[in-house]
Design a protein around this motif. Sequence first.
Motif, short mmCIF file in Angstrom:
data_model
loop_
_atom_site.label_atom_id
_atom_site.label_comp_id
_atom_site.label_asym_id
_atom_site.label_seq_id
_atom_site.Cartn_x
_atom_site.Cartn_y
_atom_site.Cartn_z
N THR A 40 0.80 -1.23 0.00
CA THR A 40 0.00 0.00 0.00
C THR A 40 0.83 1.28 0.00
OG1 THR A 40 -0.06 0.12 2.41
CG2 THR A 40 -1.84 -1.13 1.33
N GLY A 41 2.07 1.19 0.47
CA GLY A 41 2.85 2.42 0.60
C GLY A 41 2.52 3.18 1.87
N ASP A 42 1.66 2.61 2.71
CA ASP A 42 1.33 3.24 3.99
C ASP A 42 2.10 2.57 5.11
OD1 ASP A 42 -0.63 5.19 3.22
OD2 ASP A 42 -1.97 3.51 2.78
N LEU A 43 2.49 3.35 6.11
CA LEU A 43 3.18 2.81 7.27
C LEU A 43 2.17 2.61 8.39
CD1 LEU A 43 6.43 4.96 7.34
CD2 LEU A 43 6.24 2.52 6.82
N ALA A 44 2.22 1.44 9.01
CA ALA A 44 1.22 1.15 10.04
C ALA A 44 1.83 0.32 11.16
CB ALA A 44 0.06 0.38 9.40
N VAL A 45 1.13 0.30 12.30
CA VAL A 45 1.51 -0.53 13.44
C VAL A 45 0.28 -1.33 13.85
CG1 VAL A 45 2.43 -0.53 15.79
CG2 VAL A 45 2.95 1.38 14.29
N LEU A 46 0.50 -2.63 14.11
CA LEU A 46 -0.59 -3.47 14.64
C LEU A 46 -0.32 -3.74 16.10
CD1 LEU A 46 -1.20 -6.43 12.15
CD2 LEU A 46 -2.88 -4.74 12.88
N ASP A 47 -1.34 -3.59 16.96
CA ASP A 47 -1.10 -3.91 18.37
C ASP A 47 -1.46 -5.37 18.65
OD1 ASP A 47 -3.81 -4.13 18.88
OD2 ASP A 47 -3.99 -2.21 19.95
N ASP A 48 -1.30 -5.78 19.91
CA ASP A 48 -1.51 -7.19 20.25
C ASP A 48 -2.94 -7.65 20.00
OD1 ASP A 48 1.08 -7.61 20.89
OD2 ASP A 48 0.82 -7.07 23.01
N ASP A 49 -3.90 -6.72 20.08
CA ASP A 49 -5.30 -7.10 19.86
C ASP A 49 -5.72 -6.95 18.39
OD1 ASP A 49 -5.60 -7.54 22.60
OD2 ASP A 49 -5.88 -5.38 22.93
N GLY A 50 -4.78 -6.60 17.54
CA GLY A 50 -5.10 -6.50 16.11
C GLY A 50 -5.60 -5.13 15.68
N TYR A 51 -5.58 -4.15 16.58
CA TYR A 51 -5.98 -2.78 16.17
C TYR A 51 -4.80 -2.15 15.42
CZ TYR A 51 -10.11 -3.19 19.04
OH TYR A 51 -11.31 -3.60 19.54
N CYS A 52 -5.16 -1.32 14.44
CA CYS A 52 -4.13 -0.78 13.55
C CYS A 52 -4.07 0.74 13.64
CB CYS A 52 -4.48 -1.19 12.12
SG CYS A 52 -3.31 -0.65 10.88
N ASN A 53 -2.85 1.25 13.58
CA ASN A 53 -2.65 2.69 13.48
C ASN A 53 -1.87 3.00 12.20
OD1 ASN A 53 -2.89 2.94 16.73
ND2 ASN A 53 -3.17 4.91 15.68
N ILE A 54 -2.35 3.99 11.48
CA ILE A 54 -1.61 4.42 10.27
C ILE A 54 -0.67 5.52 10.76
CG2 ILE A 54 -1.83 5.35 7.92
CD1 ILE A 54 -3.18 2.58 8.34
N VAL A 55 0.62 5.30 10.59
CA VAL A 55 1.57 6.25 11.20
C VAL A 55 2.35 7.07 10.18
CG1 VAL A 55 1.80 4.96 13.35
CG2 VAL A 55 3.32 4.41 11.44
N GLY A 56 2.18 6.78 8.93
CA GLY A 56 2.90 7.57 7.92
C GLY A 56 2.79 6.92 6.56
N ARG A 57 3.63 7.37 5.64
CA ARG A 57 3.60 6.85 4.28
C ARG A 57 5.01 6.64 3.76
NH1 ARG A 57 0.39 11.89 2.78
NH2 ARG A 57 -0.97 11.61 4.55
N VAL A 58 5.24 5.55 3.07
CA VAL A 58 6.52 5.43 2.38
C VAL A 58 6.39 6.00 0.97
CG1 VAL A 58 7.75 3.60 3.59
CG2 VAL A 58 5.97 2.97 2.01
N LYS A 59 5.16 6.10 0.46
CA LYS A 59 4.97 6.68 -0.87
C LYS A 59 4.97 8.19 -0.76
CE LYS A 59 0.06 5.76 -0.26
NZ LYS A 59 -1.00 4.83 -0.59
N ASP A 60 5.39 8.83 -1.82
CA ASP A 60 5.43 10.29 -1.80
C ASP A 60 4.06 10.78 -2.23
OD1 ASP A 60 6.34 12.84 -1.65
OD2 ASP A 60 7.49 12.80 -3.51
N MET A 61 3.20 11.03 -1.25
CA MET A 61 1.82 11.41 -1.56
C MET A 61 1.33 12.42 -0.53
SD MET A 61 -1.45 8.88 -1.86
CE MET A 61 -2.08 8.97 -0.20
N ILE A 62 0.53 13.36 -0.99
CA ILE A 62 -0.06 14.36 -0.09
C ILE A 62 -1.55 14.06 -0.04
CG2 ILE A 62 -0.54 16.84 0.19
CD1 ILE A 62 1.91 17.34 -1.67
N ILE A 63 -2.17 14.15 1.13
CA ILE A 63 -3.64 14.05 1.17
C ILE A 63 -4.18 15.40 1.61
CG2 ILE A 63 -5.64 12.78 1.95
CD1 ILE A 63 -3.95 10.45 2.65
N ARG A 64 -4.81 16.09 0.67
CA ARG A 64 -5.38 17.40 0.99
C ARG A 64 -6.89 17.23 1.08
NH1 ARG A 64 -8.16 21.38 -1.52
NH2 ARG A 64 -7.73 23.54 -0.93
#
Length: 562
Positions: free
Chosen positions: A432-456
């Motif tokens: 996906t090009g998105d950076l994420a973290v999964l916790d022990d219960d399977g909840y996800c946080n999107i923490v950044g992007r490896v792709k060069d993209m802006i979301i306006r």
Amino acid sequence: MPDPSYVCGRTDSPLLYRTVGGVLRLAAEQWPDGEALVVSHQKVRLTYAELYERATELAKALLALGLRPGDRVGIWSPNNMEWVLTQFATAQAGLILVNINPAYRTTELDYAVRAVGCRALVLAPSFKSSDYVGMMKSLLPRGDWAGGGKVRSDTYPELRFLIQLGVDLRQGFMSFDALCESGRAADPKPFEAVQGRLDPDQPINIQFTSGTTGLPKGATLTHFNIVNNGFFVGEGMRLGPEDRICISVPLYHCFGMVLGVLAAVTHGAAMVFPSEAFDAEATLRTSAAEHCTALYGVPTMFIAELDHPRFAEFDLSSLRTGIMAGAPCPIAVMRRVIEQMHMREVTICYGMTETSPVSFQSDVNDQIDKRVSTVGTVHPHVQVKIIDGDGGVVPRGTPGQLCTRGYSVMRGYWNDPGRTAEVVDEAGWMHTGDLAVLDDDGYCNIVGRVKDMIIRGGENIYPREVEEFLYRHPKVLDVAVVGVADRKYGEEVCAVIRLHEGASADEQEIIDFCRGQIAHYKVPRYVRFAKEFPMTVTGKVQKYLIRQRVEEELGVERERTA
Ligand code: AMP
């Protein structure tokens, strides 16, 4: 040892092996008198039986024109009833609907129509500063118009029909209304023949995403992809026939046509469209007047609604659920949505067009803390893993690139196996090009992007595309486009430019150069000039340093998000 960052969604509810037309027919059988479509700005109300009938007539008319299954039909229009009719009619006729962003200008339209070889284009006459008909006319030489909306052109060899919405028909175009009308009397045989050959695995929709190479790519989705994603998104909100969804997000994006239209149709809920394009006051007014139970938006839209000077005048007590998605969702905004808009069961979705789109969604029963501070857990039938730079799965709690696999992964980029292979690997994982973290219960946080993209404000902007356009300016030697934090839009576009030796230019000159040529949301909000760019030893521009400097100069900070 912590568990690896791999999750697989529930499978207790089976995937639906149905077509888009099939789910509409079922809805018409199950809830014939239930309200299906309300379009406030057109004063339109259709029941499921009526929607099915109107879409079927249009499908018959499209086939009577000579269009054949697999042909591409573009739609270039803001939200309206005709968009929804076209979505269903094309699917019923086996045609591939091509969503064209209504903010596109001539350069982008030309590319889109050519890239996928549209055989027909349905277009609105105009909206705000966009004269769609005028732009189309500017692209087609006079001699290419054969009259009555028929065209023959070397510029667009596959294009045959130009179909215009609205009563004020412009010369050379075919009337959408007349076309619908003709469907009533059309020979039903071609339609019946197509019905027997429709298959949920056939591609049915193309949506453009740009990517780091600058040129938009046509993400190709099947019935199976989007019917199931819409269905499970609706399940996530516990939708039923009593629900009424206020859809203020655009139909040309999955948010409107999958999370909106298909989630509604698979649950018998009503789709309520408040305006052609996002309008905070119209959204508030319609949600209240239509007693909507769900409301959708990207974070920017919710911020505009909550901060609207007339917010307190609207009774939003009917709202229960909804979706915030498309960009990092600020925790503070989620809390306000729950408290002030009464959306106690609001969910966050995370996904991307290439995965139909949703792969994570918070559950209406999740603890409030998890619901505002994560994008929830993995969607049914979908697998997700988080990987490091070498492709290895990272332990829970460690950030890495999010990869998605399952029924939802697109068929590929239209006619482009090379660029498809760059993002979907041999094992079927979409990177996906998105950076994420999964916790022990399977909840996800999107923490950044490896792709060069802006979301306006929910619109994706690929800096490379804007940079390439700015290189066309004769005074521009080098340019770096970055996204800088913005309270209203999440991010804003900033172009930092190195001018040719001896050249001078100001911010306005650069902005004027872009206006009317590229979509308004891609036009830089800020233009800065620099003598040098910060570079790595290997000669790469350090965009994060440029971004930091501009953010410091503007005095803006990034907010905490889910
Ligand atoms: P699109 O293809 O237009 O749907 O955009 C997909 C991209 O939007 C993703 O790859 C993410 O970068 C971003 N995105 C979508 N939803 C979220 C979310 N809930 N939080 C953070 N980023 C998101």
